[in-house]
Design an enzyme around this catalytic site. Structure first.
Site: not given
Lengths: 692, 581, 192
Positions: A317, A354, A390, A392, A528
């Site tokens: 991954d 953020d 919605q 983004r 996982d």
């Protein structure tokens, strides 16, 4: 691959090779293992035991008949028994390490009580009475009564009994962190769990059984090797049995000497049959499993470890394995008429609230590059707009500034909707970033596109070298990612993987594995999530993360208790090391026979054919001491090689040809040469001690 | 040892190298049923054979069916040969009027087993035992068919490597027919005519009686020799038309015919390594086999040549010149022909036992101890040095499986060879065949070393089994060891001092020949079946390359080590001690 | 296995006819046409009758003839229906005795004191070896010259004339065909 080799050395739970309690237990076990029924599973050592029993009977006959020379028979007999005991000891040592681990696990399995929920009421019942589907409540300081799935609540759980890691982990309902293991302890908060396994079948039970070797089945390769050494044993048996009539002819025709006695023939046989590998084979297998365990990986079968050595294709991954889990901002690329500072300033504002790693990296970058200090949010009286599926976008409104950042398309839509102009340059910059494998994040202020933040996946250090080494070992690495092909290609290039699968869905992953397998390749992967389960089951080596769901753990054939996806690479090395150790000791064992022939054959026939003494190139001083020296050497070499068997032959990341050349030289040529001085020394010692 | 001798050895090797590729590709084309330049002529004949025998060449067989076909065919053809021998007195082409009296049941059994298994061990003196019909319709036929069967089996095994995920390994009847018609027959035809030109006889006359210059009467044996001689060498059969085999001037009259006969022995086995490489789509694999075989061959020749040229203590004691000179060959000439000398005799002995041929142009029994060890040990290695037609390749592939198994482990992977994983079944079968070979050689040699019989007994009229020996001491033991080694290895050459024409030896050697052939073949066909069914693992850097010098060395080493470890005790009481005496 | 029995029987019969009858008979026909001399045994003819085969050795014991190698074919040697070698091993006391005796005889007959060529005292593989080494022949020349009362050099010249070199210059060994040499002897130096 040096990292792998290093990693092999520092096992987290590494014990000293000869831990006194383990040695004590192994000493006792080596006698218990003399039971012929146990030993019959090992054809080579079984033959030695039968031989030892035979010489014991002959020894008693000799003593009863007061035959001279029984001292020689006695010593041979003694050393034959030692040979069996040494082999048993090796196996017991290997098992002992597992047993010690099992004991510590078993402590976690002390009888506990469960708060079983029946019709909404709590009933205290013994944990062993829980069945699949029962629901229990676990509160702080409760031991979780069984393996289960969290159906409600969130709690921090101490899983150190399983993983050895003392930091608590979070378990909550839903998602990929919902599995809990019996025997672990809730530290704070509470969870409701649904039991997923019946008593005796829990993860802990399986783990105990595995480390104890109770369920140890011989692996396919081990069986094949066993067949080969059993076949060789039979061939040597033929050579020794027929030596009697051959000698008979020689004695009659030369009119001198006598046919070698049964004790001598048994001694020759034991020296010739591959006792070294025969005695150490099962120890090697057990020790291999144990090494995997020391890396905190739980292999469900030895077969899985063996398969790891064979892996041709490694599916990794991207996130967390190849790259450092998160993207980071690396540059601010302003649109025309905008300065980089302006853009950085806007970007920093928009990201202050953020808390995602990306967001934080933007703040940090702005600070580092343009000296823009992070400002206190509360002081700004700003209104933060969180990311929504919605729009983004996320952003901030303050003092008439409306700053938005988001995917380029979303920002474009936002700008156009607010009647602003979305400059062509911003689109172009975005495309370029995407092409290079980065993620563009457009920033707009008050309906004007300011520019683009370049977010980039950061490849972990040293990955490229690792993949290069994989390539030399013949292993192809494939990166799995949800990114678009452009991004994926760029990261793949940077990390140095051979191939990638972009925009991968679980279905794609499964198809890729099937495709690889259809062309004869063996595939290893980590996973996982529950949606990884089919792929984990399909892969030849599927390593499930311990943090993962129960479904994933059930589907894979290994569980990594540390949940570290790069561990797969180490498991591959251990698998290879296991096979190499077997091959090396087999070669060594067979190569040893050359010297033994030169010791024993002249000794047997010097009276019948005196010139045969010319073959006594080691100049062993008497026929008796020559035979005895060979038998003693043969026994001692088993003990001498126990550490090698337990630790494994050092694995070097070389190409197959180079590896083989090296090992052939060390164990093949070395195996031919080593016994000559070895037997010579034993012969001298016997002479000095007047034993023969 | 002379430079001329070395030049001949080198020349011989060049011939084998040069023919490997063209013939190897031809064989691959034939066996895969592709058109070749012979198809226009032989195609109709091939189809006629299928039609007459009710065979569908396109019908693929699983390994069990393939084995059943081989066994049914071998059984019936051996029975027919037995009947031919016992009934020869009533049949035509018998100018010397040999009857059933000269062929006892145990001898007829031995000879049937011998020719049916490509061994061609001969317990009898052919020129005073068999009619021309038995030589032609019995022995010559088996010379063709046992070789063709060997070739078929090798091809079946190679298919196992070349195919993937398929249950079948070919059609035995088609393989047998094509091998005979396209490969053995045309080449034998040409070879026979060439041998005739050199002086090999080919007639159906009764024996010629002449009066010699000194006035004595000499009876000169005759017969259809060339036709049998050609296929005897080409099919690595080795059963002589005459007792002296290729030492006989009517079988091998000139140094040129001698070189040609040696060439014929290695011709197909050498080429098959190329066929193998071609069929597995990697000719380097075939050349690696070829190289390993060449090394073992060279080691044998050098040893044999060295010791034979050195002569024996008896010769030295009597002031006999053992150094070669321009006018005499020197060396141990006992049992060797003047026209061949030492180099050609040592080379022939090595070649005939590297392959499972067993034809001899000199008497191995009279070789020096270590010179004679070479043919003996060559056979004990399993005749994998080029080896018998087909048998050499499949024997060597078996060793390759073992070599790869051990080596593969040492590179840290489940061993694989040519992309096929070598697992339990392959190892089991390879060990089984090794074990059977060792058991046949050692157990029967052991029995014959000590078994007592009364003088005049039915089983062994001369008395104990050791009474049949010509030579005393360790050399006598070597004779026994050689007999069972040769029988088990399907070689057919002998330390001729042993008189084997008694029920005891005829039956035991007959049995080891059958065991040595079929208990080698059945496990190998099982391996072929198992391999064909497997997937092919793609080659990667982690795969141990099986076409390089390392593999060649490894394979050579495994062959020698397995042979040496198994037979060292026996050899130390035979040739080795004789050398030291 | 039983389903394979029918083709097994049929193919054995078909192949027997093909390779056991048609093939050898065809070769016989061809050989008789193109190599009749060789195909019938390379018979050496003197005065219209066959005196032996050029390829098959025959016994010569008289002093005026070149002697072939010792032979183990048949009890008396050179029995062309009982080809074979002595099969005596290198350490066999019988071989020691035989070689000792033969070497002594050879030395006595030919007045040789020095080394003897190996082929002179060893039996061949076939027992029918038609050849001896040139060295062996040259050592016998004196005896023959004396018996035939001609100069030794002439006999030696005849040996040289009858010496066949290596084939194509390198194959095999130089050799002298004893029967051919003796026929030539009788022709050129007949016994008086």
């Amino acid at each position: 691959m040096q990292q792998v080799a290093d990693a092999l050395k520092r096992g987290k739970r590494a014990r000293p090779l000869f831990d006194p309690p383990i040695v004590r237990r192994a000493l006792i076990d080596s006698f218990a293992k003399l039971n012929p029924r146990t030993l019959a599973k090992n054809p080579v050592m079984f033959v030695v035991e039968v031989g030892a029993a035979l010489t014991t009977v002959l020894l008693f006959q000799s003593i009863a008949a007061h035959r001279p020379g029984w001292g020689f028979d006695f010593q041979i007999t003694l050393w034959l028994w030692f040979t069996v005991l040494f082999a048993n000891f090796a196996e017991a040592m290997a098992e002992g390490r597992g047993k010690a681990q099992a004991d510590s696990l078993r402590k976690a399995k002390t009888e506990t009580f469960a708060k079983k929920l029946v019709n909404g009421k709590i009933e205290i019942v013994p944990a062993s009475s829980l069945r699949k589907g029962d629901i229990c409540l676990c509160e702080p300081n409760d031991l979780i009564p069984g393996d289960g799935e969290v159906i409600d609540g969130i709690a921090s759980v101490d899983e150190s009994v399983i993983t050895g890691e003392s930091a608590p982990v979070i378990r909550e309902s839903g998602g990929d962190r919902s599995a809990v293991t019996g025997g672990t302890k809730v530290l704070s908060d509470w969870i409701k769990i649904q039991i997923t396994s019946n008593p005796g079948e829990t993860f802990l039970d399986r783990m105990i059984a595995l480390v104890e070797g109770a369920q140890r089945q011989k692996t396919p390769n081990e069986i094949a090797l066993n067949i080969m050494i059993a076949g060789l044993t039979l061939i040597f048996l033929l050579a020794c049995v027929t030596l009697a009539p051959f000698a008979q002819y020689a004695v009659v025709s030369a009119g001198a000497g006598k046919v070698p006695g049964l004790v001598v023939l048994v001694a020759l046989l034991v020296c010739l049959i591959p006792t070294t590998i025969g005695g150490l084979l099962s120890a090697i297998g057990i020790a291999g499993m144990d090494r995997v365990m020391q890396h905190n990986v739980l292999a469900m079968s030895g077969k899985a470890v063996e398969a790891a050595g064979d892996v041709n294709t490694l599916l990794l991954d991207k996130t967390g394995t190849i790259t450092l889990g998160n993207r980071q901002a690396v540059a601010f690329l302003p649109a025309e008429g905008v300065t980089a500072e302006e853009l950085a300033d806007a970007a920093q504002f928009s990201s202050l609230a953020d808390e995602t790693p990306e967001g934080r990296s933007i703040v940090v970058l702005a600070k580092e590059k343009y000296g823009l200090r992070g400002r206190e949010i509360s002081a700004l009286e700003a209104e933060f707009i969180p990311f929504s599926a919605q729009t983004r976008m996320s952003g901030v409104n303050m003092h008439g500034r409306a700053i938005r950042k988001g995917a380029t398309e979303s920002i474009k839509r936002y700008v156009l909707q607010s009647g602003g102009v979305f400059s062509q340059a911003v689109s172009e910059i975005s495309d370029r970033i995407s092409r290079d494998g980065g993620t563009p994040l457009a920033v707009a202020e008050n309906g004007r596109a300011l520019g683009v933040i370049h977010l980039k996946d950061v490849v972990k250090g040293g990955m490229r070298q690792r993949f290069d080494q994989m390539r030399t070992m013949g292993i192809r690495t494939v990166m799995i990612t949800g990114d678009n092909p452009l991004t994926a290609a760029a990261i793949a290039r940077e990390a140095g993987v051979d191939d990638f699968l972009a925009q991968a869905t679980p279905r794609d992953k499964l198809d890729l594995i099937r495709r690889e397998q259809a062309s004869g390749r063996l595939v290893a992967m980590t996973g996982d999530g529950t949606n990884d389960a089919p792929a984990l089951a399909q892969a030849d080596v599927g390593v499930a993360m311990n943090t993962g769901t129960m479904a994933a753990k059930e589907a894979g054939n290994m569980v990594d208790l540390d949940s570290n996806p790069t561990k797969l690479i180490e498991v591959v090395a251990i698998g290879k090391q296991l096979l190499i150790t077997r091959g090396a000791l087999t070669t060594f064992s067979i190569a040893n026979d050359v010297a033994k022939y030169f010791a024993i054959i002249p000794a047997m026939f010097t009276i019948t054919y005196p010139p045969l003494a010319k073959l006594n190139i080691m100049r062993l001083h008497s026929p008796e001491s020559a035979i005895l020296a060979a038998v003693i050497f043969n026994a001692l070499i088993i003990i001498a090689l126990v550490p090698l068997a337990l630790r494994g032959v050092k694995y070097r990341p070389l190409s197959a040809g180079a590896l083989l050349r090296r090992n052939l030289l060390v164990y093949g040529l070395g195996g031919i040469i080593a016994p000559f001085p070895g037997i010579w020394v034993v012969d001298r010692v016997l002479g000095i001690l007047h034993l023969a | 040892m002379t430079s001329n001798g070395w030049f001949q050895i080198a020349f011989f090797f060049v011939l084998i190298v040069a023919s490997a590729k063209p013939l190897g590709s031809f064989i691959a084309n034939v066996i895969e049923g592709r058109k070749t330049f012979l198809s226009p002529i032989l195609g109709p004949l091939e189809r006629l054979v299928y039609k007459l025998c009710g065979i569908d060449p396109a019908q693929e067989q699983r390994w069990t069916q393939y084995t059943a076909a081989l066994l049914a065919f071998s059984a019936f053809s051996c029975i027919l040969l037995y009947a031919l021998q016992r009934l020869q007195g009533f049949l035509p082409f018998n100018p010397q009027h040999y009857g059933a009296g000269s062929v006892s049941p145990d001898l007829a059994f031995n000879t049937s087993a011998s020719f049916g298994t490509n061994t061609n061990w001969q317990s009898y003196t052919p020129e005073t035992t068999l009619s021309y019909l038995v030589q032609m319709a019995g022995l010559t036929v088996h010379n063709f068919l046992s070789a063709a069967a060997g070739l078929a089996i090798a091809i079946a095994l190679v298919r196992g490597f070349a195919r993937q995920s398929i249950k079948t390994i070919g059609n035995f009847w088609a393989d047998l027919t094509r091998s005979t018609l396209y490969i053995l027959m045309p080449m034998s035809l040409i070879a026979a005519i060439f041998l005739c030109s050199q002086g090999v006889i080919q007639n159906l006359h009764p024996y010629t009686v002449v009066t010699t210059l000194e006035g004595a009467k000499q009876i000169i044996a005759q017969g259809p020799v060339a036709s049998q001689e050609a296929v005897k060498m080409l099919g690595t059969n080795g059963g002589g038309f005459f007792n002296a085999n290729s030492a006989h001037p009517f079988e091998n009259p000139t140094p040129l015919s001698n070189m040609f006969e040696m060439f014929l022995i290695f011709l197909i086995p050498g080429a098959l390594t190329y066929t193998f490489g071609k069929m597995v789509r990697d000719t380097r694999q075939g050349w690696a086999m070829f190289a390993a075989m060449s090394l073992l061959w060279l080691a044998g020749v050098v040893t044999a040549y060295h010791y034979e040229q050195n002569g024996t203590p008896i010769l030295a004691r009597n002031g006999i010149a053992v150094q070669a000179s321009a006018t005499q060959p020197g060396g141990n000439m006992e049992g060797k022909e003047t026209r061949f000398g030492i180099a050609d005799s040592a080379l022939f002995a090595t070649v005939t036992t590297d392959a499972s041929c067993g034809a001899v142009n000199s008497m191995h029994d009279s070789f020096t101890p270590l010179g004679g060890l070479v043919p003996l040990f060559n056979i004990q290695l399993g005749e994998v040095v080029f080896g018998g037609v087909g048998a050499g390749l499949y024997g060597m592939l078996m060793f390759a499986i073992l070599a790869v198994f051990i080596a593969g482990l040492m590179v840290g992977r489940t061993p694989e060879y040519l992309g096929k994983k070598i697992e339990q079944k392959e190892v089991k079968m390879a060990m089984l065949s090794l074990l059977i070979l060792a058991a046949c050689i050692l157990l029967f040699a052991g029995a014959s070393s000590v078994i007592p019989f009364d003088k005049g007994s039915y089983w062994n009229p001369p008395g104990p089994a050791t009474a049949n020996l010509t030579n005393p001491g360790p050399h006598g033991f070597s004779e026994i060891l050689y007999a069972y080694t040769s029988g088990t290895g399907n070689n057919g050459s002998a330390f001729g001092g042993l008189n084997p024409n008694t029920p005891w030896y005829n039956l035991t050697i007959g049995v080891v020949m059958l065991f040595g052939r079929f208990f080698m073949i059945i496990p190998l066909l099982a391996v072929a079946g198992s391999l064909a069914d497997k997937k092919q693992v793609p080659v990667s850097a982690g795969t141990f390359p099986t076409h390089g010098p390392l593999f060649v060395a490894l394979l050579t080493g495994v062959v020698i080590v397995v042979g040496a470890l198994t037979y060292f005790p026996a050899l130390s009481l035979g040739p080795l001690i004789e050398h030291l005496l | 296995m039983f389903s394979q029995l029918r083709p097994a029987v049929l193919i054995t019969i078909v192949m027997t006819v093909l390779t056991g009858l048609i093939y050898p008979l065809a070769i016989t026909g061809i050989a008789q046409v193109i190599f009749p001399y060789q195909a019938n045994g390379s018979l050496a003819v003197r005065n219209g009758t066959a005196v032996g085969s050029e390829l098959i050795g025959q016994a010569f014991t008289k002093p005026e003839y070149f002697h072939p190698r010792p032979s183990a074919a048949g009890p008396k040697g050179y029995d062309a229906t009982a080809s074979g070698g002595s099969n005596l091993g290198p350490t066999n006391p019988d071989l020691a005795k035989r070689i000792e005796k033969d070497a002594a005889e050879y030395r006595a007959e030919n007045g040789v004191t020095s080394g003897i060529p190996a082929d002179a005292v060893t039996t061949s593989g076939s027992g029918l070896d038609p050849d001896i080494s040139p060295a062996n022949a040259l050592l016998q020349a004196r005896r023959i010259a004396r018996a035939r009362q001609v100069a030794e050099t002439e006999i030696m010249a005849l040996v040289r004339k009858n010496t066949k070199g290596r084939e194509l210059g390198f194959m095999g060994e130089p050799r002298v065909n004893v029967l051919q040499l003796n026929i030539d002897l009788d022709l050129q130096y007949p016994m008086r």
